[in-house]
Motif scaffolding. Structure first.
Motif: not given
Length: 393
Positions: A140-145, A118-126
């Protein structure tokens, strides 16, 4: 009442109960179930503190990153799911301690991995726009988030389904407060599963171009607090219920011993402490009453008449054929006669003619003897006979 106030109130209740359980843990530091209960309650309280929208905004401001409160709350929720499953594993019990440890390690490892992801995906997303109530649908349609949201919901769904199935299945095998606790947990887990379904529906609607955000921001939001409170309450019901049941049992025993205690009160040594006040612990008051009875019985021993005991025992056994009950009546009649004999200065019974009292050896027999003193017509007859003999002597 605002969401922040409601969430803080719930957190306060859980924190108070956590402190009570921590006090118990201090006395039993190696109890795995008690440790898990403390963890469940504390993480549940932390979840309420952090999940309220006003507090989400404060967390974002503290870290200086928009929406960073989201992965924090998701991680706390995931940890709450993990400790709930661990608590169920230990609560269910298993003859194989190694298997219990393996199941615990597997559960914790899996959920720690989810938290890290969860932490990794948040840091990778925007996610630059702060969303306090509708982040799940807004991004809901934002990559990684998007993947972060689905991951935390999937982990939560697995925990909800697992706990619901286990609790329903186990509740059929156990009675009383444990069954009520399991059914309460099952209700909370079912609410959590419904929360997930509402979230999934709103997110899938976004993926398809529709807008059902209200399912996530309103309906699911209201279920979240109810679910967490029900699960926490379910884990508390059995120990509280068992404690209340135990205290009620001791109170009943204390009350049923009153006729016997009153009967021999004159023989309680003056050196014994006075009866404890009503606000003292019931186990201590019961212990004192039983000790007083044993001390008085020892003083009355020389006046126990075997002929009285044998006669009453035979009569009682012939009437109801219950040996322990007949023995209790015989012992009660001997005590009633001994109290009067000693009070009227009659001579002690010779050792070979003394009755051996056995109803003081077991708490249930002691209560049975006390009941006989209060209700048995044979004991009442012996009391009248002893009083008559004493008045003549």
């Amino acid at each position: 009442m605002s969401a922040g106030t409601a969430f803080l109130g719930s957190a306060g209740v859980l924190l108070i109960v956590t402190l009570i359980k921590l006090w118990a843990l201090r006395k039993n530091p190696n109890d795995p179930i008690l440790r898990a209960v403390c963890g469940t309650l504390f993480i549940g309280a932390l979840l309420f503190v952090t999940a309220a929208p006003p507090h989400l905004a404060k967390i974002n401001n503290w870290f200086g990153t928009p929406n960073i409160a989201a992965p924090i709350v998701y991680c706390i929720l995931t940890a709450f799911d993990a400790v709930n499953i661990v608590l169920l594993i230990h609560w269910r019990g298993n003859d194989d301690a190694a298997r219990t440890r393996r199941q615990t390690r597997l559960c914790l490892t899996a959920y720690v991995a989810v938290m890290a992801a969860i932490v990794l995906l948040f840091t990778m997303g925007d996610a630059p726009v702060e969303r306090l109530r509708d982040l799940d649908t807004y991004y809901a349609n934002t990559p990684f988030i998007r993947e972060m949201i689905v991951l935390y919901l999937a982990a939560h769904t697995v925990a909800a389904v697992t706990m619901t199935v286990l609790c329903w299945r186990w509740s059929r095998q156990v009675p009383g407060s444990l069954r009520l606790g399991l059914l309460t947990i099952a209700a909370g887990s079912s609410s959590a599963f419904l929360y997930d379904l509402l979230k999934y529906t709103a997110i899938v609607a976004r993926w398809s171009g529709a807008n059902l955000d209200w399912l996530s921001t309103h309906a699911a939001f209201s279920l979240a607090g109810v679910s967490a409170l029900l699960v926490a309450a379910g884990f508390l019901i059995p120990p509280l219920g068992q404690g209340a049941s135990s205290r009620w049992g001791m109170f009943q025993q204390f009350q049923r011993l009153k006729p016997l205690w009153l009967e021999i009160q004159s023989e309680i040594p003056r050196t014994c402490p006075k009866p404890m006040s009503w606000w003292r612990s019931m186990d201590l008051r019961l212990m004192q009453r039983e000790r007083d009875i044993h001390d008085a019985v020892l003083r009355l021993g020389p006046y126990f008449d075997a002929s009285t005991g044998k006669r009453v025992y035979a009569e009682a056994l012939a009437e109801h054929a219950e040996r322990r009950r007949a023995r209790g009546e015989a012992d009660a009649s001997v005590i009633a006669g001994a109290v009067i004999a000693k009070a009227t200065a009659r001579p002690a019974v010779s050792p070979e003619d003394r009755w051996m009292l056995t109803s003081t050896e077991d708490p249930e027999d002691l209560v049975r003897m006390s009941d006989a003193l209060a209700r048995s017509p044979r004991v009442q007859a012996i009391r009248r006979w002893a009083a008559l003999v004493g008045s003549r002597g």
